[in-house]
Enzyme design. Structure first.
Site, mmCIF file in Angstrom:
data_model
loop_
_atom_site.group_PDB
_atom_site.id
_atom_site.type_symbol
_atom_site.label_atom_id
_atom_site.label_comp_id
_atom_site.label_asym_id
_atom_site.label_seq_id
_atom_site.Cartn_x
_atom_site.Cartn_y
_atom_site.Cartn_z
ATOM 1 N N ARG A 145 0.844 -1.205 0.000
ATOM 2 C CA ARG A 145 0.000 0.000 0.000
ATOM 3 C C ARG A 145 0.873 1.246 0.000
ATOM 4 O O ARG A 145 0.406 2.354 -0.119
ATOM 5 C CB ARG A 145 -0.999 0.000 1.155
ATOM 6 C CG ARG A 145 -0.414 0.298 2.490
ATOM 7 C CD ARG A 145 -1.362 0.812 3.525
ATOM 8 N NE ARG A 145 -0.695 0.809 4.809
ATOM 9 C CZ ARG A 145 0.265 1.677 5.149
ATOM 10 N NH1 ARG A 145 0.650 2.628 4.323
ATOM 11 N NH2 ARG A 145 0.859 1.575 6.316
ATOM 12 N N HIS B 106 4.228 -9.448 15.171
ATOM 13 C CA HIS B 106 4.093 -8.004 14.986
ATOM 14 C C HIS B 106 4.041 -7.331 16.353
ATOM 15 O O HIS B 106 3.415 -7.851 17.287
ATOM 16 C CB HIS B 106 2.799 -7.674 14.216
ATOM 17 C CG HIS B 106 3.013 -7.442 12.758
ATOM 18 N ND1 HIS B 106 2.320 -8.117 11.776
ATOM 19 C CD2 HIS B 106 3.843 -6.582 12.091
ATOM 20 C CE1 HIS B 106 2.703 -7.686 10.579
ATOM 21 N NE2 HIS B 106 3.627 -6.748 10.742
#
Ligand code: PCA
Length: 220
Positions: A94, A172
């Site tokens: 993105r 993460h």
């Protein structure tokens, strides 16, 4: 006969997207050389670049021949330490990576399976993290940027070049407070907590062979 030493590889990413630091590398590098039982942790920095990230991971694995690999990455906006469940075979950026690469809807490895599951005991890790007072949850998507990319590259190597006992996966982690301060309302975790969480994650991954059956699911 003395028990064989175990090598644990931890990777962290360089900063990306206007950031001057990446909590994954700041936390991982604190553990370089840490000894836990008969295991020693080796920390490596990887570039936030499609392709190059996997190449760096492969070189580190060739060099060290680790038995356990945990790749760590920043997930800005997340409030918890999140072991990832699944790596998918897609790159869909993105934003540009650190070399301006922006692949859209291309496989990480052409012709390879759609996805691989982490082989870390992710449920046990979450349980132990929470028991240690650290917010944690299983995540069911590592996104489609460089973190999912390296995660897929790792799991593809483990699947196609099996080494007895070798396990790996991806975690993460939230912003550091100094990053979140620029995005009012964004959650963060201190470096001290991140390092403590990594110690719990490594210790649990080394100790737990078969993951526990405990819900880590979500409705959506
Ligand atoms: N986080 C990005 C890439 C590098 C990092 O630390 C991601 O979640 O894909």
């Amino acid at each position: 006969m003395a028990a064989k030493p175990i090598k644990v590889l931890l990777t962290g990413f360089e900063p990306f997207e206007q950031e001057t630091l990446n909590p994954s590398w700041d936390a991982v590098r604190e553990l370089d050389g840490w000894k836990v039982g008969r295991a020693t942790v080796h920390a490596r920095l990887v570039p936030c670049v499609f392709g190059d990230a996997i190449d760096a991971l492969m070189r580190a694995m060739d060099e060290l021949q680790p038995q356990l690999v945990l790749c760590i990455g920043q997930a800005g906006g997340r409030a918890e330490f999140t072991p990832e469940r699944i790596a998918i075979n897609i790159d869909d950026a993105r934003t540009a990576d650190n070399k301006g690469r922006e692949p859209i809807d291309v496989p990480v490895v052409p012709g390879a399976p759609a996805a691989y599951f982490s082989t870390l005991p992710i449920k046990a890790m979450v349980r132990e993290l929470r028991a240690a007072g650290i917010p944690a949850s299983v995540s069911n998507s590592a996104g489609t940027f460089v973190c999912n990319h390296i995660f897929y590259g790792l799991m593809h190597r483990i699947a196609t070049h099996p080494v007895p006992g070798l396990r790996g996966g991806f975690i993460h982690i939230p912003y550091l407070p100094q990053q979140a301060a620029r995005f009012p309302g964004a959650p963060s975790m201190s470096l001290e907590t991140l390092v403590k969480a990594l110690r719990v994650a490594v210790t649990t991954a080394l100790a737990v062979e078969h993951d526990i059956a405990e819900t880590g699911g979500r409705l959506h």
